[in-house]
Design an enzyme around this catalytic site. Structure first.
Site, PDB file in Angstrom:
ATOM      1  N   SER A 538      -0.409 -12.345   5.675  1.00 44.43           N
ATOM      2  CA  SER A 538      -1.472 -13.612   5.181  1.00 44.43           C
ATOM      3  C   SER A 538      -1.707 -14.916   5.500  1.00 44.43           C
ATOM      4  CB  SER A 538      -1.673 -13.376   3.355  1.00 44.43           C
ATOM      5  OG  SER A 538      -2.131 -13.522   2.555  1.00 44.43           O
ATOM      6  N   ASP A 623      -8.752  -4.040   2.572  1.00 43.75           N
ATOM      7  CA  ASP A 623      -7.614  -5.493   1.772  1.00 43.75           C
ATOM      8  C   ASP A 623      -8.670  -6.174   1.364  1.00 43.75           C
ATOM      9  OD1 ASP A 623      -5.920  -7.937   1.826  1.00 43.75           O
ATOM     10  OD2 ASP A 623      -5.164  -7.382   4.176  1.00 43.75           O
ATOM     11  N   HIS A 658      -3.594  -5.799   1.289  1.00 39.63           N
ATOM     12  CA  HIS A 658      -3.419  -6.248   1.172  1.00 39.63           C
ATOM     13  C   HIS A 658      -1.440  -5.703   1.249  1.00 39.63           C
ATOM     14  CE1 HIS A 658      -3.268 -10.222   2.633  1.00 39.63           C
ATOM     15  NE2 HIS A 658      -2.051 -10.815   1.258  1.00 39.63           N
TER      16      HIS A 658
END
Length: 686
Positions: A538, A623, A658
């Site tokens: 991320s 995501d 995610h």
């Protein structure tokens, strides 16, 4: 071992993007069309290439998976906690991926009531996540959120815990969190915007209302804020919170008056952060008021709650970050961080009794308070672990000092923590600041520069990277790897100024810190550039993207998970989830000065003709935090520009978002792929 396979080649479709009199050409902009068959075909081609390039290590992946799974006690359960007449327990059963949530009335010897068997609920779904279990005060009703897409959009359901019946009511587009008023009839919850997924509205729902004619209680109009609702531990107040990166605001309402109007606790003031905890006619306010950047604790009565009425209880400290409090009838427990390490302070309300700290000896540990839901107790529940010490849940008697280990994480097999060494070292950054690095490795290791080392980094949002134990990580340590965490600026590891010094126009400090930590572990002969690996996901994936451009010669390989690498394009698109709420973190590129600064480091915009390390990049099609097209575009551009023959592998999970796979064992398979990638580069095949 070099495998020959045809690399995917993405179609070039130049898109001209102009702002501030400057123009960018984005050849892969078209990849943001999620439903476009060309996009899906390209992603499938990348997955096929990944499978072909890794088929020689499939057996290693399977060996690692079975090894990691074998260390886990499959029929495990949490330490029960007692709340409102019931003991609550979360447990796992052998060969099952998902938890079972249960409770027992009055005694641990009572009959177990299964609230939610997530294994049954997950049947037929490739992804399943349950969150936000919220039981009414009469113990009859449980509201809970379910996500089966992995886009963090939850449907709230309501179950009668006495009969086992789940109502027909379905409340969609929520965060999954909710709270009951004291009447056991009114349920408050937060809902997300359908496009941006920003939590922007608080609604209230009346039990048995099948039409879902829910009443809007609060709408957060400012697009840089998110809103949420909870009930105070005292049960007296419902609280609506609104928070941006730099500012917070709360509204309160008596929980026994759900049809009343919420009142503002303290109106928002740009840069003023505060949080509130209620007990015994007082609110305890943790705040950065008056430039208290490491926060201080104040208190105020229930009626006049504005900040001019706040009175100081714990003063601000330049060297100690105030992280949180737990309030008990006879004690205030203060969670702090000093010199990068967590501390827990026990402070009796009786001023004649001295306060004290829980004793911790390691320099690579984490400790934090747990589920302390009872005011009238002298027992503090906290958790402790270190890089080599499995997690323990401990009940500590704040009056006598006696402590009982309620549970220690079981690591099956021949594990002995004394076979490992943990260290904390300090690297000097380019600007002279010292950055801590936490390391763990197997005893007997020689610091001769020949050891493989995996360096993890994040450095954003003020998130502290704790030195935690992982039984999974043993599969690397036992094969000669060193595992290390670089506590770079952008996190809050060394206090709030550590965070401030790694965001906005200071963001490049995060990247330089990591590069300097990498150089330091090489200089100290823990490893060498031919054996150094880095990992981040991320915002940590952004970090990986930058170091790949700026210092590729330092690393033999990178693991890049769901990376935020197309910073300019994303931050200019306010329809993308999270964008508007993050202007205070990265800057708003609609302003020229921020645009130019972000453009100078954004990984996608700075890919160049260069040698790059071996890379394994992952993403999820669904995501919602970092859209799949960011890594997809980045990988396509890397394939176009990189000048050497190192591995560039890109795997897209077409079913998740995610957080990756949802089951506890499915997620191990993802880690096994990453570890196999590293071990293969080291020539370790078993």
């Amino acid at each position: 071992m070099k495998i020959k396979a045809e690399r995917p080649v993405a179609i070039i479709k130049p898109e001209v993007l102009s702002i501030h009199g400057q123009t960018r050409i984005d050849n892969y902009y078209w990849m943001n069309e999620r439903e476009n068959p060309e996009v899906i075909n390209y992603l499938n081609a990348e997955n096929s290439y990944f499978e072909e390039m890794t088929k020689h290590i499939k057996s290693l992946q399977e060996e690692l998976f079975l090894e990691m799974k074998a260390r886990i006690k499959e029929d495990d359960s949490s330490v029960p906690y007692f709340y409102n007449g019931y003991y609550y327990i979360t447990r796992f059963e052998k060969d099952k991926d998902y938890p079972i949530h249960s409770r027992k009335k009055g005694s641990l010897e009572a009959v177990e009531e299964i609230m939610f068997d997530c294994n049954e609920m997950a049947e037929g779904h490739t992804f399943f996540h349950l969150r936000g279990i919220n039981v009414s005060e009469d113990n009859q009703w449980a509201a809970y959120g379910v996500d089966i897409v992995s886009r963090r959009e939850y449907i709230i359901y309501i179950k009668n815990l006495f009969t086992g019946e789940t109502l027909d009511t379905t409340i969609e587009k929520t965060t999954g969190s909710s709270v009951w008023a004291s009447d056991n009839e009114i349920l408050f919850y937060s809902r997300k915007d359908e496009v941006t997924l920003r939590a922007d509205k608080i609604y209230k729902h009346k039990l048995h209302d099948k039409e879902i004619n829910d009443i809007l209680v609060f709408f957060e109009e400012d697009e840089t804020y998110n809103t949420f609702i909870y009930k105070e531990k005292s049960k007296k107040f419902l609280v609506i919170g609104s928070e941006s990166t730099l500012t917070s605001e709360y509204r309160i309402l008596e929980a026994n008056n759900p049809n009343g109007d919420f009142r503002i606790f303290q109106p928002r003031v740009r840069g003023l952060e505060y949080s509130i905890t209620h007990y015994d006619s007082q609110f305890y306010v943790m705040t950065n008021k008056d430039d208290a950047y490491n926060f201080k604790l104040m208190h105020v009565g229930e009626e006049k709650t504005e900040m001019q009425h706040w009175k100081e209880l714990i003063a601000h400290s330049d060297k100690t970050l105030l992280e949180g409090i737990d309030v008990f009838s006879n004690y205030l427990v203060v969670s702090e961080r000093r010199n990068g390490l967590p501390r827990i302070k026990i402070q009796p309300w009786d001023s004649s009794v001295e306060s004290y700290y829980l004793p911790f000896e390691s320099e690579t540990y984490t400790a934090y308070t747990g589920a302390n839901v009872d005011f009238e107790t002298e027992i503090l529940r906290y958790a402790y672990q270190s890089l080599k010490t499995p997690s323990s849940v401990i009940d500590f008697n704040m009056r006598t000092g006696e402590q009982i280990v309620m549970k220690e994480q079981v690591v099956l097999g021949a594990f002995n923590k004394d076979n490992y060494v943990e260290e904390r070292i300090w690297a000097k950054a380019k600007d002279g600041v010292e950055v801590p690095i936490s390391l763990v490795y197997k005893k007997g290791l020689l610091k001769d520069g020949n050891n493989p080392l995996l360096l993890y980094g994040y450095g954003a949002y003020g998130a502290t990277m704790e030195a935690y134990f992982s039984s999974i990580r043993l599969s690397l340590l036992d094969r000669g790897f060193i595992y290390a965490i670089a506590h770079v600026r952008g996190g809050e590891d060394l206090g709030r100024d550590w965070y401030e010094d790694g965001k906005l126009f200071n963001k490049k400090n995060t990247f330089q810190d990591f590069i300097d930590c990498s150089k330091y572990v090489i200089e100290q002969k823990y490893t060498s550039s031919s054996h150094l690996y880095a990992e981040g996901g991320s915002a940590g994936g952004l970090l990986m993207g930058v170091i790949a451009n700026e210092a590729p010669e330092l690393y033999n390989g990178l693991i890049v998970q769901v990376p935020f690498v197309d910073v300019i394009t994303t931050m200019l698109d306010d329809t993308i989830p999270l964008t508007t709420g993050e202007y205070d973190e990265w800057g708003n590129p609609n302003e020229k000065e921020f645009y130019e600064y972000i453009a100078s480091y954004s990984p996608y915009d700075n890919v160049k003709k260069s040698n790059y390390p071996n890379m394994y990049v992952t993403t999820g099609l669904h995501d919602s935090q970092v859209q799949y097209w960011e890594p997809a575009k980045w990988v396509a551009k890397l394939r176009e520009f990189k000048t050497n023959d190192t591995l560039l592998l890109f795997e897209i999970n077409m079913d998740t978002g995610h957080g990756g796979a949802s089951g506890r064992f499915e997620s191990l398979k993802e880690v096994a792929k990453e570890y196999a990638f590293l071990l293969d580069l080291e020539g370790i095949r078993k």
